[in-house]
Enzyme design. Sequence first.
Site, mmCIF file in Angstrom:
data_model
loop_
_atom_site.group_PDB
_atom_site.id
_atom_site.type_symbol
_atom_site.label_atom_id
_atom_site.label_comp_id
_atom_site.label_asym_id
_atom_site.label_seq_id
_atom_site.Cartn_x
_atom_site.Cartn_y
_atom_site.Cartn_z
ATOM 1 C CE LYS A 31 -1.811 2.785 2.688
ATOM 2 N NZ LYS A 31 -1.742 4.080 1.967
ATOM 3 N N GLY A 45 7.120 4.840 8.155
ATOM 4 C CA GLY A 45 6.264 6.015 8.308
ATOM 5 C C GLY A 45 6.450 6.625 9.677
ATOM 6 C CB SER A 46 4.296 8.919 11.571
ATOM 7 O OG SER A 46 3.107 8.167 11.597
ATOM 8 C CB THR A 47 7.217 7.416 15.906
ATOM 9 O OG1 THR A 47 8.515 7.518 15.318
ATOM 10 C CG2 THR A 47 7.328 6.653 17.216
ATOM 11 C CD GLU A 48 -0.068 10.037 15.310
ATOM 12 O OE1 GLU A 48 0.602 10.780 14.562
ATOM 13 O OE2 GLU A 48 -1.283 10.176 15.516
ATOM 14 N N GLY A 101 3.379 3.728 13.577
ATOM 15 C CA GLY A 101 4.167 2.540 13.918
ATOM 16 C C GLY A 101 3.719 1.948 15.248
ATOM 17 C CD GLU A 119 13.047 3.850 8.037
ATOM 18 O OE1 GLU A 119 12.961 4.756 8.902
ATOM 19 O OE2 GLU A 119 13.074 4.056 6.833
ATOM 20 C CB CYS A 166 13.100 8.569 8.146
ATOM 21 S SG CYS A 166 13.944 7.543 6.953
ATOM 22 C CD GLU A 173 10.697 12.287 11.680
ATOM 23 O OE1 GLU A 173 9.606 11.772 11.990
ATOM 24 O OE2 GLU A 173 11.557 11.700 11.010
HETATM 25 P P1 NAI Z 1 1.923 8.083 8.198
HETATM 26 O O1 NAI Z 1 2.735 7.276 9.118
HETATM 27 O O2 NAI Z 1 0.523 8.401 8.583
HETATM 28 O O3 NAI Z 1 1.832 7.367 6.768
HETATM 29 C C1 NAI Z 1 2.681 6.356 6.302
HETATM 30 C C2 NAI Z 1 1.854 5.279 5.616
HETATM 31 O O4 NAI Z 1 1.031 4.621 6.570
HETATM 32 C C3 NAI Z 1 0.914 5.771 4.538
HETATM 33 O O5 NAI Z 1 0.887 4.823 3.500
HETATM 34 C C4 NAI Z 1 -0.423 5.808 5.244
HETATM 35 O O6 NAI Z 1 -1.528 5.698 4.381
HETATM 36 C C5 NAI Z 1 -0.339 4.614 6.139
HETATM 37 N N1 NAI Z 1 -1.181 4.654 7.334
HETATM 38 C C6 NAI Z 1 -1.695 5.730 7.986
HETATM 39 N N2 NAI Z 1 -2.392 5.337 9.058
HETATM 40 C C7 NAI Z 1 -2.341 3.998 9.089
HETATM 41 C C8 NAI Z 1 -2.841 3.007 9.973
HETATM 42 N N3 NAI Z 1 -3.567 3.329 11.040
HETATM 43 N N4 NAI Z 1 -2.586 1.715 9.718
HETATM 44 C C9 NAI Z 1 -1.844 1.371 8.642
HETATM 45 N N5 NAI Z 1 -1.337 2.257 7.788
HETATM 46 C C10 NAI Z 1 -1.568 3.556 8.003
HETATM 47 O O7 NAI Z 1 2.709 9.395 7.877
HETATM 48 P P2 NAI Z 1 2.130 10.774 7.337
HETATM 49 O O8 NAI Z 1 0.820 11.109 7.950
HETATM 50 O O9 NAI Z 1 2.149 10.698 5.878
HETATM 51 O O10 NAI Z 1 3.198 11.788 7.864
HETATM 52 C C11 NAI Z 1 3.118 12.268 9.210
HETATM 53 C C12 NAI Z 1 4.489 12.464 9.788
HETATM 54 O O11 NAI Z 1 5.141 11.221 9.864
HETATM 55 C C13 NAI Z 1 5.415 13.323 8.969
HETATM 56 O O12 NAI Z 1 5.246 14.677 9.253
HETATM 57 C C14 NAI Z 1 6.744 12.822 9.390
HETATM 58 O O13 NAI Z 1 7.135 13.444 10.586
HETATM 59 C C15 NAI Z 1 6.527 11.367 9.672
HETATM 60 N N6 NAI Z 1 6.922 10.500 8.556
HETATM 61 C C16 NAI Z 1 8.054 9.760 8.691
HETATM 62 C C17 NAI Z 1 8.497 8.977 7.661
HETATM 63 C C18 NAI Z 1 9.721 8.178 7.763
HETATM 64 O O14 NAI Z 1 10.256 7.733 6.765
HETATM 65 N N7 NAI Z 1 10.217 7.934 8.950
HETATM 66 C C19 NAI Z 1 7.790 8.919 6.382
HETATM 67 C C20 NAI Z 1 6.561 9.669 6.364
HETATM 68 C C21 NAI Z 1 6.192 10.437 7.411
#
Ligand code: NAI
Length: 803
Positions: A194, A246-249, A251, A268, A302, A399
């Site tokens: 996804k 993605g986000s720690t939240e 995760g 990650e 990240c 972050e």
């Molecule tokens: P996110 O963690 O919400 O999104 C990442 C992925 O997870 C997307 O594909 C999203 O559709 C999916 N997702 C969202 N909620 C989910 C859930 N409950 N269960 C399963 N999958 C879910 O990140 P977002 O909202 O795009 O960005 C928010 C913050 O996260 C950014 O401002 C940044 O600080 C951080 N971030 C960190 C990343 C990294 O590589 N460490 C990458 C993207 C964002």
Amino acid sequence: MTTTVARIFETMEWGPAPEASGPALEWLQAHGGEFGLFIGGRWVPPSAGETFETINPATRGTLARIAQAGKPDVDAAVEAARRAFAGWSGLPGHARARYLYALAREVQKHSRMLAVLESLDNGKSIRETRDLDIPLVARHFYHHAGWAQLAASEFPGYGPIGVVGQIIPWNFPLLMLAWKVAPALAAGNTVVLKPAEFTPLTALCFAELAQHVGLPPGVLNVITGDGGPGALLVEHPGVDKIAFTGSTEVGRIIRKKTAGTGKKLTLELGGKSPFIVFDDADLDSVVEGVVDAIWFNQGQVCCAGSRLLVQEGIAARLVAKLRVRMEKLRVGSPLDKAVDMGAIVAPVQLERIRGLVDQGVAEGAAMWQPSWACPTEGYFYPPTLFTDVSPAATIAQVEIFGPVLVSMTFRTPTEAVALANNTPYGLAASVWSENINLALDVAPKIKAGVVWINCTNQFDAASGFGGYRESGFGREGGREGMYEYLKTEWDGGRGTGEEALPSPGSGTVAEAAGTRPSSPVPLPPIDRTPKLFIGGKQVRPDQGYSRAIRASDGRLLGEVGQGNRKDVRDAVEAAHAAAAWGRGAGHLRAQILYYIAENLSVRSEEFAARVAAQTGAPLPVGRGELDAVIARLFSYAAWADKYDGAVHHVPIRGVTLAMHEPIGTIGIVAPDTHPLLGFVSLVAPAIALGNTVVVVPSSPHPLSATDFYAVLETSDVPDGVINIVTGDKDVLARVLAEHMDVDAVWYCGGAAGGRAVEEASAGNMKQTWLPGARDWLDGRQGEGREFLRHATQVKNIWIPYGE
Ligand code: NAI
């Protein structure tokens, strides 16, 4: 004014150099500007007919309409992946290698179109997508074609996990796909991917390439949408592993949701990586390093070097140089080849950056931005530098995920390390010094999965990438990354907790039940002193309660203390105080493990009798267990100085050292069966590799562990390296899993206890391992590299060389 060469050198001005967007836009048009889901090798419309727009953040224009997957679609994708699994995993490695090779070739053949598409959808500059993202994508598929080819010979005893759900973010859309899909397919898994809702286009294009090379239907499925389908994938009972970036939240949510399901997990997550500059560093290189560290991909990285830590004496000079450089950075159309920074991915991200910058100013830090203005038609944000930042300020801790650098100063290397580690994250770090002795002394002290020396943001498929602490766990790339997509042959898969254990120990007990003499040997004297073993001392449990331990025929064998939360806290504190254990030589740890074996062997008859008395097994079974324990201690004494890291072949002039580092303090809940062998099988690998442990021994048969105190006391084990707390295993396991200073928990027990441990571990994102049902007497299942891998984490240190 006429333009002269001299004037151009003076101003360094140049005109626009746009990359053609034609082929990418034609590709979008060829699909009517609308995309379905890629399931079972076919394009299908979303079941509910719902779609959403994906936009170009540099112009705010709509690029295409994307399908929003619902539950029936997720079900169909998982089902397709399941159907494809037997065929795909059954292929010889060479056949999988050919597919991965074909995918690498397809990516290369379409590289410019993919680079443009990525720039359009994400807003990142074409310079980066063309020179970094897409070449690395191809590199990952080539590298993993190699692992597919070698899987059978290089990973004997391992096989694929099954259906893997992969959820990726928007900051490196196609690269994150490659990091996840390539190893998963190489290992023989099938995938449901996804992509992020802001950036689905290159994943859809990649699906088309997969179709083109004839990848068997269902091996790769791509479902688009927001977090909804992501969450459905996480919860789907047909998925065997989740890999998330993605986000720690999010995760943390995923860690809790998958707890107790038996699904394997890699995370990650975020970072707040330090960029440490010592006063002997080459400052001109440092300036270019900073540009790469925090303004690469608009800082939406990240592992961005977002905290600049500068030695005090050169701070003013470096900041002045940085400002001059920032003044020359160019922000603008991502398709302009001469642009340094493109657009921020979406308005929500732009708002987040603005909000955090405002907070930084409100908290008293000094903010500086270049004098020029950003384009206004898209979502742009200028490079930003904060000075006078306090280490506790929000902008120093949170972050930001944008082009915002916060700087702080330090005086000594010790202070630099302390500041660097003053974060719950541990993804990456960059160390700058012309003194390689200093740089290599500092690198192992930084809690991070990657350390770059005199360079930054280096990535390669041969070198694992991933975090320590709240940056998540698992590695992507290299041999270490392949293990994340493999499981042992004796791993029965999901739902095989210890309760379902066809324990060889209990089997022997049952078989022997009719023949067992009432007392196999003269009984040892009853020990009525219920104590715990903490910090090298036998201490009374906090509450003073104890529990009677009886033999299988009901005789009282002894008592043990009932440890509680306070006892675990004390034990963790003692384990932390013994951290020097991990910094010492493997040779020394080997000596001590041999010494434990030696002291145990002197008393092996007594220990064998105790094992037999507790489990009700005949004495020869107890003796067999003792023989196995002593052999196991020898094995890990042998391993203590042999579990070497590696030097990865990455395409730089230099070396990348993959170091195996101890995880820290590990909470161990030993299996109920095999009172001493189960205990030693987990404690020995952990301490052999430099961890300190807090162990909860077998609940029904804890006396072998409490007898063991005396062996430890006579074997020169430093105080606090091994701490033992007896009591209710699930209560104590939970306390260990919740404890913020415990870095990993290994739990042997029932499904409910396992779930509780995994759920509670989300607090500090500690690593968890449920070794599950296995034959502890079998040398293949009960010891070896699998244990050593869990006892360590890999730190990759990149060291370029040359004058
Ligand atoms: P996110 O963690 O919400 O999104 C990442 C992925 O997870 C997307 O594909 C999203 O559709 C999916 N997702 C969202 N909620 C989910 C859930 N409950 N269960 C399963 N999958 C879910 O990140 P977002 O909202 O795009 O960005 C928010 C913050 O996260 C950014 O401002 C940044 O600080 C951080 N971030 C960190 C990343 C990294 O590589 N460490 C990458 C993207 C964002």
